[in-house]
Design a protein around this motif. Structure first.
Motif, mmCIF file in Angstrom:
data_model
loop_
_atom_site.group_PDB
_atom_site.id
_atom_site.type_symbol
_atom_site.label_atom_id
_atom_site.label_comp_id
_atom_site.label_asym_id
_atom_site.label_seq_id
_atom_site.Cartn_x
_atom_site.Cartn_y
_atom_site.Cartn_z
ATOM 1 N N GLU A 61 24.261 44.278 40.863
ATOM 2 C CA GLU A 61 24.379 44.216 42.321
ATOM 3 C C GLU A 61 25.750 44.682 42.814
ATOM 4 O O GLU A 61 26.005 44.670 44.011
ATOM 5 C CB GLU A 61 24.094 42.794 42.809
ATOM 6 N N ASP A 62 26.633 45.084 41.878
ATOM 7 C CA ASP A 62 27.934 45.649 42.256
ATOM 8 C C ASP A 62 27.764 47.115 42.634
ATOM 9 O O ASP A 62 26.820 47.779 42.204
ATOM 10 C CB ASP A 62 28.925 45.573 41.091
ATOM 11 N N TYR A 63 28.732 47.615 43.414
ATOM 12 C CA TYR A 63 28.710 49.030 43.800
ATOM 13 C C TYR A 63 30.147 49.461 44.057
ATOM 14 O O TYR A 63 30.934 48.704 44.629
ATOM 15 C CB TYR A 63 27.882 49.211 45.076
ATOM 16 N N ILE A 91 30.090 43.384 36.330
ATOM 17 C CA ILE A 91 31.531 43.636 36.233
ATOM 18 C C ILE A 91 31.825 45.031 36.769
ATOM 19 O O ILE A 91 31.245 46.013 36.310
ATOM 20 C CB ILE A 91 32.013 43.571 34.766
ATOM 21 N N THR A 92 32.742 45.121 37.725
ATOM 22 C CA THR A 92 33.191 46.420 38.231
ATOM 23 C C THR A 92 34.710 46.449 38.246
ATOM 24 O O THR A 92 35.352 45.491 38.697
ATOM 25 C CB THR A 92 32.650 46.688 39.652
ATOM 26 N N ALA A 93 35.261 47.548 37.726
ATOM 27 C CA ALA A 93 36.716 47.745 37.715
ATOM 28 C C ALA A 93 37.028 49.157 38.171
ATOM 29 O O ALA A 93 36.388 50.110 37.740
ATOM 30 C CB ALA A 93 37.276 47.501 36.325
ATOM 31 N N MET A 94 37.996 49.276 39.040
ATOM 32 C CA MET A 94 38.476 50.577 39.513
ATOM 33 C C MET A 94 40.003 50.531 39.465
ATOM 34 O O MET A 94 40.614 49.560 39.917
ATOM 35 C CB MET A 94 37.986 50.817 40.941
ATOM 36 N N VAL A 95 40.621 51.560 38.877
ATOM 37 C CA VAL A 95 42.091 51.634 38.820
ATOM 38 C C VAL A 95 42.526 52.905 39.539
ATOM 39 O O VAL A 95 42.037 53.994 39.239
ATOM 40 C CB VAL A 95 42.594 51.632 37.365
ATOM 41 N N VAL A 96 43.445 52.755 40.496
ATOM 42 C CA VAL A 96 43.973 53.878 41.270
ATOM 43 C C VAL A 96 45.463 53.968 40.990
ATOM 44 O O VAL A 96 46.197 52.981 41.132
ATOM 45 C CB VAL A 96 43.740 53.657 42.781
ATOM 46 N N GLU A 97 45.926 55.154 40.585
ATOM 47 C CA GLU A 97 47.332 55.365 40.260
ATOM 48 C C GLU A 97 47.948 56.300 41.293
ATOM 49 O O GLU A 97 47.369 57.340 41.609
ATOM 50 C CB GLU A 97 47.463 55.960 38.865
ATOM 51 N N CYS A 98 49.123 55.928 41.808
ATOM 52 C CA CYS A 98 49.806 56.706 42.841
ATOM 53 C C CYS A 98 51.087 57.307 42.265
ATOM 54 O O CYS A 98 51.935 56.568 41.755
ATOM 55 C CB CYS A 98 50.160 55.817 44.034
ATOM 56 N N LEU A 120 41.030 47.413 41.696
ATOM 57 C CA LEU A 120 40.007 46.822 42.551
ATOM 58 C C LEU A 120 38.906 46.313 41.633
ATOM 59 O O LEU A 120 38.512 47.011 40.685
ATOM 60 C CB LEU A 120 39.421 47.857 43.513
ATOM 61 N N CYS A 121 38.424 45.099 41.884
ATOM 62 C CA CYS A 121 37.411 44.556 40.973
ATOM 63 C C CYS A 121 36.532 43.522 41.656
ATOM 64 O O CYS A 121 36.918 42.909 42.648
ATOM 65 C CB CYS A 121 38.074 43.940 39.743
ATOM 66 N N SER A 122 35.351 43.351 41.079
ATOM 67 C CA SER A 122 34.465 42.253 41.485
ATOM 68 C C SER A 122 34.868 41.003 40.701
ATOM 69 O O SER A 122 35.642 41.070 39.734
ATOM 70 C CB SER A 122 33.009 42.614 41.213
#
Length: 253
Positions: A19-21, A244-251, A200-202
């Motif tokens: 159910e994650d997106y 489980i949702t994981a997003m990594v953003v690098e600046c 960013l994560c659930s």
């Protein structure tokens, strides 16, 4: 500003469907994670609907003459107004869809969004999906969960980590998209620094791993794809009781 990112979602070890997106609106440099809830797979509907409505609003609001569904808040910047309006509109659409369709009744979703504008970042969220900042060898939460546990911790600042772990209602959230016809959105502005990483994560990730464990994995991973895969593998090894949702953003400047 050069942006690199990686994201992955996984059903976990206990659930039968996800159910994650997660989504990226590339030309806006906006990233989001949503964690849906509700029976009969309606959580999947809610989390995807949130992402679709937010994307639709960003496309619509590019037109300077476009009518916004909400009054402009002059205490917020244009970027912040856009973020808040998009999330409030997603809330309205989810709430209306649930009211019209008995099979979707009770559906909702959390949301966390992160946008990069020049040398500033903005985080907006509702619910217990999180954003962390990893910078200069430390990790810092950029969001505060909208949950009974966090409310209880605020009322009892001396609460121990063990008491928090054993809190009987720690999975009860107090705010989500679709629960009511309007919603409060929390927003945070960040001055970005070179090399910042944002996670960013659930709660399927943050509920399985401590902040220190998340930090250790991000610090050790030079490759962002490796980082998100390791985060999900470790959450599954710890029990994987939720999607489980994981997003990594690098600046990088």
């Amino acid at each position: 500003m050069r942006i690199r990112y990686a994201a992955k979602t996984d059903v976990g070890m206990k659930r039968t469907h996800n159910e994650d997106y997660f989504a990226l609106i590339e030309d806006e440099q906006l990233f989001l994670v949503a964690d849906g809830m509700g029976g009969h797979a309606s959580g999947e509907v809610a989390s995807k609907l949130a992402a679709d409505v937010i994307g639709e609003f960003y496309r619509h609001s590019k037109d300077q003459d476009a009518t916004w569904p909400y009054r402009y808040d002059h205490s917020l910047s244009y970027v912040e107004n856009r973020m808040v309006a998009s999330i409030r509109l997603a809330n309205k659409r989810i709430h209306e869809s649930a009211a019209k369709n008995p099979q979707l009744r009770g559906m909702g979703t959390t949301i966390v969004t992160f946008i990069v504008k020049g040398d500033q970042g903005f985080v907006a969220h509702v619910g217990d999906s999180r954003c962390y900042r990893v910078r200069n060898g430390s990790i810092k939460p950029m969001t505060r969960d909208h949950s009974l546990l966090e409310d209880y911790k605020e009322a009892r600042p001396d609460m121990t980590e063990e008491e928090a772990r054993n809190f009987p209602h720690k999975n009860v959230i107090t705010r989500a998209l679709g629960m009511r016809d309007h919603v409060m959105v929390d927003i945070t502005k960040i001055d970005l620094q070179n090399g910042d990483r944002y996670v960013l994560c659930s709660d399927g990730l943050s509920g399985m791993l401590t902040d220190d464990e998340i930090h250790e994995i991000i610090q050790k991973s030079k490759d962002l794809e490796d980082a998100v895969s390791t985060l999900i593998d470790r959450a599954n090894e710890a029990g994987g009781t939720d999607n489980i949702t994981a997003m990594v953003v690098e600046c990088n400047f």
